[in-house]
Design an enzyme around this catalytic site. Structure first.
Site, PDB file in Angstrom:
ATOM      1  CE  LYS A 237       5.828  23.100  26.397  1.00 34.04           C
ATOM      2  NZ  LYS A 237       5.502  24.153  25.383  1.00 34.04           N
TER       3      LYS A 237
ATOM      4  CB  SER B  38       5.053  24.973  21.782  1.00 29.04           C
ATOM      5  OG  SER B  38       5.736  23.890  22.718  1.00 29.04           O
TER       6      SER B  38
END
Length: 634
Positions: free
Chosen positions: A214, A420
Site C-alpha cells: 500500500k 482500493s
C-alpha cells in the site's frame, strides 16, 4: 415673525448607515433589473436562433465520410456541469473539452450499420487518452467497424502511443511528413517529499497502513519508491505493456517480439532515419505513408464525394453532428424494460457531490433510484475510480447489496481503474467484468497524520495549554504526536483493513486468509486479478450489459440501456442550449464577460495531493479518517 424650527440634527453615525443603506438598496435594484433584462435578452436571442435553425437535423446524404476527431479527455461521464461545458465550447477553451466514452462507442456502432456512412476518418491529435482499458474498448469497436466493410483511414500530425492504439485499427494510417510517432513503453514516476517536508520544513508525517504494498502515501515518508512498490508496479505494468504490443502488432500484421525489440533499439533506428521521427515510423511499418492534411483530404475527395463548399473538400459529417443524427432516430417513448447504468468515476468522497463525481450520498442515491424504479430490471455499475474515503465507499456498497436484495442483478464493469475504494464498491456485484488492462486490487487502508511542531518551532511559535484527559487535543497537528495516540490510529487502520478483507471474502466466497494473500495493498492488472479470483470475467462494457440483461431474463433487443445521472438544473439546460446555437456561440465567443465567468465557474482538477489534503482537513468530527485510495495508473 418667528422662523420655522430647524429640523433635528441627525447623528453622524446614523447618517452614515442611512446613506450606506440607500446605496445598497439602489445597487440591489440595479443588479436585479440588469439580471431581468439580461435574461429577457437571452430568451429573445434563443427564440430567434431557434427560428433560424429550421426544422431540426438535416437528413444524412449518401456516401458520407464520418470524421471522428475528438477533442479533450476521454471520460466515462462529464466532470463539469452543462453551463461550464457550453461556455468552454463557445469561447474555444479546448483544455476543458471532454468526450464521453459511451458517445464515441455508440457513434462507431451506429456507423457500422449506417448505409449512408461510406468510410470513417480518424483524426486523434487532440484526443487525450485515459487508461489502456477504455482505449482498448474503443480500439475493439473500430476493429469491428473495419471488419464490417467500412473503410477506416487514420491521419495524424503527431500521435502519442495511446492515440496510436486507435489509429492502428485503420486500413490506412498517414502521418504528416513533419509529424512524430514514438512508442516508448509505460512508466510511472512520482515525486517524493520526505527531505523537503521533514528536513527542510520540519513537517513530520506519520503514516499508518496495513499492507506492505500500500504505497499510496509513501512519497510523504520516503525519498524514493520502496522495493515493494517497485516490484508491484513493474509486475502489472509489464503485463499491460505486453498486451499493448500484442494489440498493435495484431492490427498492423507485425510480430510483437520484433516490435518490442525495435523499441528497445530506438537510438540506433532513429539515428539511421536521420532523426526524422515520421520517416522512422514509416520504416517500422507503423504507418502506411507520409502525407499532409491537404493530401489526405484530396485522397478522400477522390474516393468519396467531392464538395467544394466544404472546408475539407469532401462530403463529411462531424462526430457531434452524427451523434445528433443518431439521437434523432430514437423513439420518443420507449416502454421497453431497462438495464440501468450508474457511472462511478473519480475519487470517492463523502456527502452529496455534483454530477460527474462520486459522493457517498449522491452515488448511493442514484443506485437507490434504480432500485425504486419498476422499469429498471438490472443495473450495471461502471467503475473508474482510484478509491477514496472508506465510509463513502461503504455507503455505495450497501446500496449494491440492497439492489440485489430487491431481486435486481448488479454487474460491475471496470474501466481503466477500479482500485482500493473502487474495488470496495465493486466487490458485492453478482458479476465483475474487467478489461485485461484494467488496474484493480489495491485492497488496503492507510491513514496519514502530518505534524507541524518542528515547522512552527523554526519561526518561534509554540503550542501549550491544558486538557482534562491525556487524549484531549491529542490529534492537534501543532502538538507532537503521542505514541499512544499512534496506537489508537493504527488500531483504527487495522480494523479498516479487517473490514475490507472480510467483506471481500464474504462477497467473493473465499477464506479471509486467501484474500489477504492477494491484498496487502497490491495492485493487479485485470488479467492478473482474474487469475486471483478478484474479477469474474474479462470483457468490456457491452459484455457487462449483456450479462446483466441475461440475469434479468431480458431478451436481446427487447430492453434498452438507460444512464441514471443527476439532472442538470433548468438554468443550466437553458444556458447550455443557448451556447449551442450559432448566435449564442458568436456572442459568447466575443464576450470578455463570458471568458471571465468561465474562468471562475470551471472547477479545478483535483490532484491526488489535494484529495489527501481535503480528506485530512474534513474529518466530519472523527479524529481519524481511513482512506482506501490508490495512487496508481499511467
Amino acid at each position: 415673525m418667528i422662523p420655522p424650527p430647524l429640523p433635528p440634527r441627525r447623528n453622524p453615525v446614523a447618517t452614515f448607515f442611512v446613506g450606506l443603506w440607500d446605496v445598497m438598496n439602489f445597487t440591489r435594484r440595479l443588479i436585479l433589473n440588469l439580471l431581468f433584462f439580461g435574461l429577457l435578452f437571452l430568451v429573445l436571442l434563443v427564440f430567434v436562433a431557434a427560428l433560424g435553425k429550421g426544422s431540426g437535423v438535416k437528413p444524412l446524404q449518401e456516401r458520407t465520410t464520418l470524421v471522428i476527431a475528438p477533442e479533450g479527455r476521454l471520460v466515462e461521464q462529464f466532470s463539469t456541469d452543462p453551463v461550464s461545458r457550453a461556455f468552454a465550447r463557445a469561447v474555444g477553451d479546448s483544455s476543458a473539452e471532454e468526450i464521453q466514452l459511451r458517445d464515441l462507442l455508440r457513434a462507431i456502432e451506429a456507423a457500422k450499420q449506417d448505409k449512408h456512412i461510406e468510410r470513417v476518418l480518424l483524426q486523434l491529435d487532440k484526443l487525450q487518452p485515459s487508461g489502456m482499458a477504455s482505449m482498448r474498448e474503443v480500439a475493439k469497436a473500430l476493429a469491428e467497424l473495419r471488419a464490417s466493410g467500412k473503410q477506416l483511414v487514420a491521419y495524424g500530425e503527431g500521435m502519442s502511443q495511446g492515440q496510436y492504439l486507435l489509429a492502428a485499427q485503420a486500413d490506412e494510417i498517414y502521418l504528416d511528413p513533419m509529424g512524430s510517432l514514438l512508442l516508448e513503453g509505460l512508466a510511472r514516476y512520482r515525486q517524493y517529499f520526505r527531505t523537503g517536508l521533514q528536513d527542510k520544513l520540519g513537517v513530520d508525517v506519520h503514516l499508518f497502513r496495513v499492507g506492505e504494498f500500500k504505497s499510496a502515501a509513501e512519497p510523504y515518508i520516503l525519498d524514493a519508491a520502496s522495493p515493494e512498490s517497485k516490484e508491484a508496479d513493474l509486475y502489472w505494468m509489464n503485463d499491460v505493456w505486453q498486451r499493448y504490443l500484442a494489440d498493435v502488432a495484431s492490427a498492423r500484421g507485425l510480430d510483437p517480439a520484433q516490435l518490442g525489440a525495435q523499441i528497445n533499439a530506438l537510438p540506433e533506428s532513429i539515428e539511421a532515419a536521420g532523426g526524422d521521427l515520421a520517416r522512422h515510423a514509416l520504416q517500422m511499418k507503423l504507418v502506411d505513408g507520409l502525407k499532409t492534411r491537404e493530401e489526405v483530404e484530396q485522397l478522400l475527395a477522390e474516393r468519396g464525394v467531392a464538395d467544394e463548399d466544404d472546408e475539407r473538400g469532401f462530403r463529411n459529417i462531424s462526430l457531434q453532428a452524427y451523434l445528433a443524427q443518431v439521437d434523432s432516430r430514437r423513439l420518443p417513448v420507449d416502454k421497453r424494460p431497462q438495464v440501468a447504468v450508474v457511472v462511478a468515476e473519480g475519487e470517492i468522497t463523502g456527502g452529496d457531490q455534483p454530477a460527474g463525481r462520486i459522493g457517498g450520498e449522491s452515488t448511493a442515491a442514484l443506485l437507490r433510484q434504480a432500485r425504486e424504479d419498476e422499469d429498471v430490471k438490472a443495473v450495471v455499475l461502471r467503475v473508474d475510480s482510484p478509491g477514496g474515503e472508506v465510509f463513502a465507499s461503504e455507503q455505495i456498497r450497501r446500496e449494491v447489496e440492497l439492489l440485489k436484495a430487491e431481486g435486481k442483478p448488479v454487474v460491475v464493469s471496470m474501466g481503466d481503474l477500479a482500485a482500493s475504494g473502487g474495488y470496495w464498491i465493486s466487490m458485492d456485484a453478482d458479476r465483475i467484468y474487467a478489461d485485461p488492462s484494467t488496474i484493480t486490487g489495491s485492497i488496503g487502508i492507510f491513514g496519514l497524520v502530518p505534524n507541524f511542531t518542528r515547522t512552527l518551532d523554526k519561526i518561534g511559535v509554540h503550542t501549550d495549554g491544558v486538557s482534562t484527559t491525556r487524549f484531549a487535543g491529542a490529534f492537534d497537528v501543532t502538538r507532537p504526536l503521542d505514541p499512544e495516540v499512534g496506537r489508537v490510529i493504527q488500531a483504527v487502520i487495522n480494523k479498516g483493513y479487517a473490514d475490507f478483507t472480510g467483506k471481500v471474502a464474504a462477497a467473493r466466497g473465499k477464506p479471509v486468509e486467501e484474500v489477504d494473500a492477494v491484498a496487502r495493498g497490491r495492485v493487479w492488472s485485470g488479467a492478473q486479478a482474474k487469475e486471483r479470483g478478484l474479477v469474474d470475467e474479462l470483457g468490456g462494457f457491452g459484455d457487462a450489459v449483456a450479462d446483466a440483461a441475461s440475469r434479468a431474463s431480458l431478451e436481446d433487443g427487447k430492453y434498452r440501456v438507460r444512464y441514471i445521472e443527476k439532472a442538470a438544473s433548468p438554468f443550466a439546460q437553458f444556458v447550455s442550449g443557448f451556447a449551442g446555437t450559432r448566435i449564442g456561440g458568436v456572442l459568447l465567443h466575443d464576450s470578455g464577460l463570458a471568458r471571465a465567468a468561465l474562468a471562475r465557474t470551471m472547477p479545478e482538477t483535483e490532484a491526488q495531493l489535494r484529495f489527501v489534503e481535503n480528506a485530512l482537513r474534513d474529518r466530519n468530527g472523527a479524529p481519524v479518517k481511513s482512506l482506501a485510495y490508490c495512487f496508481c495508473g499511467l
